[in-house]
Structure formats: C-alpha cells, structure tokens
Design an enzyme around this catalytic site. Structure first.
Site, PDB file in Angstrom:
ATOM      1  N   GLU A   1       0.869  -1.175   0.000  1.00 40.26           N
ATOM      2  CA  GLU A   1       0.000   0.000   0.000  1.00 40.26           C
ATOM      3  C   GLU A   1       0.903   1.220   0.000  1.00 40.26           C
ATOM      4  O   GLU A   1       1.569   1.521   0.988  1.00 40.26           O
ATOM      5  CB  GLU A   1      -0.923   0.037   1.223  1.00 40.26           C
ATOM      6  CG  GLU A   1      -1.941   1.164   1.093  1.00 40.26           C
ATOM      7  CD  GLU A   1      -2.491   1.662   2.403  1.00 40.26           C
ATOM      8  OE1 GLU A   1      -2.691   2.895   2.512  1.00 40.26           O
ATOM      9  OE2 GLU A   1      -2.683   0.837   3.308  1.00 40.26           O
TER      10      GLU A   1
ATOM     11  N   CYS B   1      -2.618   8.569   3.310  1.00 36.10           N
ATOM     12  CA  CYS B   1      -2.437   8.070   1.952  1.00 36.10           C
ATOM     13  C   CYS B   1      -3.736   8.125   1.166  1.00 36.10           C
ATOM     14  O   CYS B   1      -3.720   8.219  -0.065  1.00 36.10           O
ATOM     15  CB  CYS B   1      -1.881   6.647   1.967  1.00 36.10           C
ATOM     16  SG  CYS B   1      -2.821   5.506   2.976  1.00 36.10           S
TER      17      CYS B   1
END
Length: 463
Positions: free
Chosen positions: A231, A265
């Site tokens: 990720e 993020c």
C-alpha cells in the site's frame, strides 16, 4: 553505523523514545522463535485463535488513553482525535475476527459421485509487516490481525517515528495468551529490513509506505517467489458534481483533505468542482479552513497539529510556493496561524485555486495540509482529470444521483470509490490500490486470500 532509534516528537523536538536497533543475532533468534511457534500456532483451532484475538482487543481498548497520548507525542496527532485510531483498530480487528470462520472455511465443490473435492486455505508461514508512522495502528492492524487469525506468525517492524506502537500491539497479544514467538516486533534499520525480506524464513511481506519503499520491497523479494502486499502513495481526487449537496460536500471533502494535517495516503489531495458550484465551494471551503486551530498536539483545543518533521513541512511549503509562482492563487495567509514557521513542523493550511496538472501540487503526493481546487465544466472533464494520475488508491464523488455516480465510479481508475464521503476504510470492503498506489489487498474476506494459499484435495473414494 547507527545502532539506536530516536523518535523525535514533532510537538517540541524532544527525544520521546529511544531504543536499540536489533542486532543480527537478535534478528536470527526472532526468526528461529517465529518459525518454531508458527508450526504450532497453525495447528491451533481457529476458535482458539479468535478467542485470543478478542482478549487482546479488550486489553488494547482498555489502554486507550495511554495509547492515544503516546500517539500524540510520537507523530503529532491532536490529542482530541488520537483515541479514534485506537477505536478504529478495534473495529477493524473485530470485524476480521467475526468473518474468520466463514472466510477461512474449506471450499467444497459440487458433489461428484466417487470423489471428495475441496480447497483448503493454508497459512503462508511467517509474515513481515512493515508499518508507517501516519496511521501506525490502523495500517498495521490491516495485515497483523488477519495474518494471525489465518495461522501465520508475524514479525512487526514499525517506523522509527512510532516504535511504541509495535511494542504495545505485541504486549496486548502476549498478555491475552498468544504463544511466545507467534507475534514479535523488531526495531530495525533500513538495511536490516531489506536483509530480513531476503530471509528464507519470511513467506509474506505487507508494506505500507512510499513508492520508493515499495520498490525496495520488490527488489529485496525478487526471485524468492513470495507474496507481497504493497500500500503505497496516493493523490486522491474528489469530484463535486453540479447536483451535490454543497454544504455536505465542503464539510466532507475539506475534512478529508486536512485531517491528520493531510498526512493520509487516502486523504483528498485535489478537488474538481463543477463550474455551477465552484465559487460557492471555494468560498465556503476557505472559511472552514480558517477555523482550524494550529497548535501543539497535546493541547485539547488543537484541531491541526504539526507535521511529523520539519523537512516534511518544508516540502509542502515548497510545493505551494512553486504553484503560486506558476499562477496558482493561495487563499490563506500563513500569518493567520501564529505557529507557522519556515523550518519548523508547524505549517498553516492552504487552499489553492487557478491550479492545473502542470503543477506538482496537483500531480505529486503532498502529504500535508494543502489542497488544490480546480473548476470543471462537466463529468467528462472531471473524469479525465481524476484519472490523470500515477496513483489510484481512492476517489470520491459528491452527487445526489447515485445512478449517475455509479456509472462514473465504474470508469474511475482507483481501488475504492466513495459517494458523498471519503477517507474511511470499511473493514468489510477490500482495501487495495492500482498503479503506483500498490497491489494486493487487506481487510474483507478477500484480504484473507492474500494471507493464505489454496491447497486442493482430490480424493477418489470409490475403488
């Protein structure tokens, strides 16, 4: 060669935590313990693994105040918001425990006379989880808890900015009765982390962090034929259609852009607004951002804390200055925020208009309290701009027309599409990204597929 870890608090620049980095001998012993313990743990009935997990979550939740204060000091989350991460950790882990029995159950094929056929999900072995500082508990839980529930062993390596998070997670599970060696933490240098990925004892790597960090994981794991979950970065867009609820869109998108000082993020980093709503959206957004209170994270009145480090704040300042030099309009005077200082971690929030995709602030990850707002004429222009990115983690659409929004969402190149919300992980949904936002999946029943391997049983029972 550096032998100690120093966590420098962004609140006041003091050393908040100091720890020795693991030596080669300590790493070797941890691997030996983990391999031995995992062989036993995988044979532990799933119901027992779930029970230990639930006890660990009770212990963890009972320490919310302590964990929140530590989080505040380590990475700068305002203390008024820090407990939310502890609750989110428990929510996600509880859901993964709830679905473990069904998600890990044998897959029985349609009956075929004279044969028994099934697919069983087996644990991979030992998982290395590498977690970042921005949401240290929420990113780690996505991989750690389902890995343990699936019968894997786990080694957890947290960022040097949040070392206590790794220690507190392991403490809770050990106190809950998890056998020694099944779940361990290691404080590691970057070089030793890379070497660890190359160890034959590691069977899976779950990494959350930068694109450069993800590339390092891929290089280190190359040729080992192990699975990796990555990720990575994001430059997540929001599109406000002409039929959106303006007040709701402003409140949601601005919170999605500035919560955690923009250090998410999956935070909103660029907003495209239909021309019919653009002026009102900008006016209301600027007014809302001006209400933030920039201050020390340990002050209960603070709503916008410092960034994690001064150099990170200066990077964002540089992006903003460059965009303004290219013609962007900055709507916030940094002087309105007393603590804003060049060279410090304290950074005033900023809203930019007259932006376009020739500017880094609209194409490169900012990871700070700034958002660009760009006017669009229709859905097609918005869609083209949303997809004009090297990233693809999440995207948000604001509209009263769910049918139209679904048609648009099908065309957005991303891992998750939101309607009238953003910046939230529902543990029942797959958490995944495309392009340079990574690959693999955590959470949901699909997440278990990435922490197990299928093993087929084909028995001929009639001879």
């Amino acid at each position: 060669m550096r032998t100690r870890l120093h966590c420098i608090s962004p609140i006041d620049g003091s050393v908040y935590v100091e720890r020795p980095l693991a030596s080669a001998a300590e790493i070797a012993r941890a691997l030996e313990r983990a391999e031995r313990a995992q062989h036993e743990w995988r044979r532990t009935p799933l119901a027992e693994r779930v029970s230990v997990t639930r006890q660990a979550l009770d212990i963890f939740a009972g320490r919310e105040d302590q964990l929140a204060e530590e989080l505040c000091w380590m990475m700068g989350r305002p203390i008024r918001y820090a407990p939310g991460e502890i609750r989110g950790f428990v929510e996600r882990a509880s859901y993964m425990a709830d679905i473990a029995s069904e998600a890990l159950a044998d897959i029985h094929l349609p009956e075929k006379p004279g044969f028994t056929r099934l697919i069983r999900r087996e644990p991979l072995g030992l998982a290395l989880v590498i977690a970042p500082w921005n949401y240290p508990y929420l990113t780690a839980v996505n991989a750690v808890v389902p890995a343990l529930l699936a019968g894997n062993g786990v080694l957890l390596k947290h960022s040097a900015q949040t070392p206590l998070c790794a220690e507190r997670m392991v403490e809770a599970f050990v106190e809950a009765g998890l056998p020694e060696g099944v779940f361990q933490f290691l404080h590691l240098s970057h070089a030793d982390t890379e070497l660890l990925i190359q160890s034959p004892a590691i069977h899976h790597v779950a990494f959350t962090g930068s694109v450069a960090g993800g590339a390092m994981v891929e290089r280190a794991a190359a040729g080992r034929f192990i699975s990796t979950g990555l990720e990575l970065g994001g430059k997540d867009p929001a599109y406000v259609r002409a039929d959106a609820d303006l007040a709701q869109a402003v409140a949601t998108a601005i919170d999605g852009a500035f919560f955690n000082s923009g250090q998410s993020c999956c935070g909103i980093e660029r907003i495209y607004v239909h021309a019919d709503l653009f002026d009102d959206f900008v006016e209301q957004s600027v007014a809302l951002v001006r209400q933030y209170r920039l201050g020390r994270s340990d002050d209960p009145e603070t709503t916008l804390g410092p960034l994690v480090r001064a150099d990170v704040a200066d990077f964002v300042r540089g992006q903003v200055a460059e965009a303004v030099g290219q013609g962007a309009r900055a709507h916030i005077d940094p002087a309105e925020f007393d603590l804003d200082r060049a060279g410090s971690a304290y950074l005033a929030p900023q809203v930019l208009t007259d932006v376009n995709h020739s500017m880094r602030v609209m194409t490169e990850e900012s990871f700070g309290p700034v958002v660009g707002i760009q006017k669009v004429q229709d859905d097609e222009e918005a869609l083209a701009l949303m997809n004009d990115s090297q990233y693809g983690l999440t995207a948000a659409i604001f509209s009263r027309d769910a049918e139209v929004a679904m048609a648009l969402a099908d065309r957005v190149e991303t891992g998750t599409v939101f309607l009238n919300r953003c910046d939230y992980l529902d543990p029942a949904l797959a958490w995944t990204g495309i392009k340079k936002s990574g690959r693999g999946c955590t959470l949901s029943r699909v997440g278990y597929e990435h922490l197990t391997r299928p093993k087929s049983f084909h028995f001929k029972t009639q001879l």
